[in-house]
Design a protein around this motif. Structure first.
Motif, PDB file in Angstrom:
ATOM      1  N   GLY A 156      30.937  19.060  -6.444  1.00 52.38           N
ATOM      2  CA  GLY A 156      30.620  19.318  -5.043  1.00 52.38           C
ATOM      3  C   GLY A 156      31.775  19.101  -4.091  1.00 52.38           C
ATOM      4  N   ARG A 157      31.427  18.868  -2.838  1.00 49.82           N
ATOM      5  CA  ARG A 157      32.413  18.858  -1.756  1.00 49.82           C
ATOM      6  C   ARG A 157      33.336  17.648  -1.778  1.00 49.82           C
ATOM      7  NH1 ARG A 157      28.343  19.363   3.114  1.00 49.82           N
ATOM      8  NH2 ARG A 157      30.175  18.546   4.224  1.00 49.82           N
ATOM      9  N   GLY A 158      32.857  16.533  -2.296  1.00 49.11           N
ATOM     10  CA  GLY A 158      33.668  15.332  -2.303  1.00 49.11           C
ATOM     11  C   GLY A 158      33.216  14.366  -3.376  1.00 49.11           C
ATOM     12  N   PHE A 159      33.993  13.340  -3.580  1.00 44.78           N
ATOM     13  CA  PHE A 159      33.728  12.365  -4.631  1.00 44.78           C
ATOM     14  C   PHE A 159      32.461  11.567  -4.340  1.00 44.78           C
ATOM     15  CE2 PHE A 159      34.393   8.036  -6.329  1.00 44.78           C
ATOM     16  CZ  PHE A 159      34.521   8.318  -7.677  1.00 44.78           C
ATOM     17  N   ASN A 160      32.394  10.948  -3.166  1.00 43.58           N
ATOM     18  CA  ASN A 160      31.241  10.124  -2.823  1.00 43.58           C
ATOM     19  C   ASN A 160      31.281   9.804  -1.341  1.00 43.58           C
ATOM     20  OD1 ASN A 160      29.843   7.318  -2.457  1.00 43.58           O
ATOM     21  ND2 ASN A 160      29.104   8.039  -4.442  1.00 43.58           N
ATOM     22  N   ALA A 161      30.125   9.951  -0.670  1.00 44.04           N
ATOM     23  CA  ALA A 161      30.040   9.664   0.758  1.00 44.04           C
ATOM     24  C   ALA A 161      29.286   8.378   1.044  1.00 44.04           C
ATOM     25  CB  ALA A 161      29.388  10.833   1.496  1.00 44.04           C
ATOM     26  N   GLY A 162      29.146   7.535   0.021  1.00 45.02           N
ATOM     27  CA  GLY A 162      28.491   6.251   0.238  1.00 45.02           C
ATOM     28  C   GLY A 162      26.994   6.293   0.022  1.00 45.02           C
ATOM     29  N   VAL A 163      26.276   5.513   0.806  1.00 44.93           N
ATOM     30  CA  VAL A 163      24.820   5.404   0.639  1.00 44.93           C
ATOM     31  C   VAL A 163      24.126   6.532   1.397  1.00 44.93           C
ATOM     32  CG1 VAL A 163      25.010   2.908   0.424  1.00 44.93           C
ATOM     33  CG2 VAL A 163      24.439   3.904   2.639  1.00 44.93           C
ATOM     34  N   ASP A 164      22.893   6.805   0.981  1.00 43.64           N
ATOM     35  CA  ASP A 164      22.084   7.836   1.622  1.00 43.64           C
ATOM     36  C   ASP A 164      21.461   7.245   2.888  1.00 43.64           C
ATOM     37  OD1 ASP A 164      20.328   9.794   2.399  1.00 43.64           O
ATOM     38  OD2 ASP A 164      19.441  10.079   0.422  1.00 43.64           O
ATOM     39  N   ILE A 165      22.087   7.494   4.028  1.00 44.04           N
ATOM     40  CA  ILE A 165      21.619   6.931   5.299  1.00 44.04           C
ATOM     41  C   ILE A 165      20.209   7.404   5.634  1.00 44.04           C
ATOM     42  CG2 ILE A 165      22.055   6.800   7.783  1.00 44.04           C
ATOM     43  CD1 ILE A 165      24.033   5.232   6.143  1.00 44.04           C
TER      44      ILE A 165
END
Length: 245
Positions: free
Chosen positions: A54-63
């Motif tokens: 996908g677009r990036g490795f990881n965006a952290g937690v699911d807000i």
């Protein structure tokens, strides 16, 4: 969400795939921890490559998961899940290579900072936008990627650092075009997998044993401030203000 494979040379791949931005929910963090722990317990595994689709490795937690919760239960569990996943990377008995593309934010920094080796694409950026969300955490892991004063500036301003900057600091092993990222990570993995597996596992244990940074205790200390900000209502106010046009 979390996919794993192991090839005939003992090279395992753990792939995060949770569109649109690989922000993981509670179950995703625990699932990642379980996958890494299972691979580490497999005597046939010699090295792990952690990467994402996908677009990036990881965006952290699911807000969104946290915002939908009616109490603090989801916050507690996602913090426990993150801690478990970060620890699973660090404690994995074999080396973990993170292959990072696009954005690596929040919890992604926790994963990468606890990895043994980092390979990144030339479009990769690293950052902790936590203060803009009324939270804290993973400065422990960012401190393993950039120098102390750079880390502090990144925390206070939510600025990001490029793969090229981290390569200059020595925390990223190599920077390649995105199309070559998986191959570059696997090339390093193959070099490690060709070594005696007993020696490599001993090397990982010895390196963790002499690490001056207690990453689990340090991250747990940070988490306490995130809980304080949420319990006091400050986190909700900051998130609301940040989301306004």
């Amino acid at each position: 969400m979390i996919n794993t494979t192991v090839d005939g040379d003992g090279i395992a791949e753990v792939v995060m795939d949770n569109p649109p931005v690989n922000a993981l929910p509670v179950a995703g963090w625990y699932g990642l921890a379980d996958a890494l722990n299972a691979l580490g317990a497999n005597a046939a595994v010699r090295v792990v490559v952690l990467r994402a689709e996908g677009r990036g490795f990881n965006a952290g937690v699911d807000i969104k998961e946290l915002q939908a919760a009616t109490d603090f239960g989801a916050l507690v569990e996602v913090n426990r899940g993150c801690a478990a996943a970060f620890a699973a990377v660090y404690d994995c008995p074999v080396p973990v290579i993170s292959a990072v593309h696009g954005f690596c934010l929040g919890g992604g920094i926790g994963l990468v900072g606890n990895s043994d080796i980092i390979v990144a694409s030339d479009d990769a950026t690293f950052g902790l936008p936590e203060v803009d969300r009324g939270a804290l955490g993973a400065a422990t892991h960012l401190s393993r990627l950039v120098p102390q004063h750079r880390m502090r500036a990144m925390m206070y301003t939510s600025a990001t650092a490029t793969a090229a900057e981290l390569h200059a600091y020595g925390s990223v092993l190599t920077v390649v075009p995105r199309a070559e990222l998986r191959d570059a990570a696997l090339a390093v993995a193959r070099e490690i997998a060709a070594k005696d597996p007993t020696v490599i596992r001993a090397a990982k244990a010895s390196l963790n044993g002499i690490d001056p940074w207690d990453v689990k205790r340090s991250y747990r200390y940070e988490q306490g401030f995130t809980f304080e900000l949420n319990l006091s209502g400050v986190a909700d106010r900051v998130r609301d203000e940040f989301g306004r046009p």
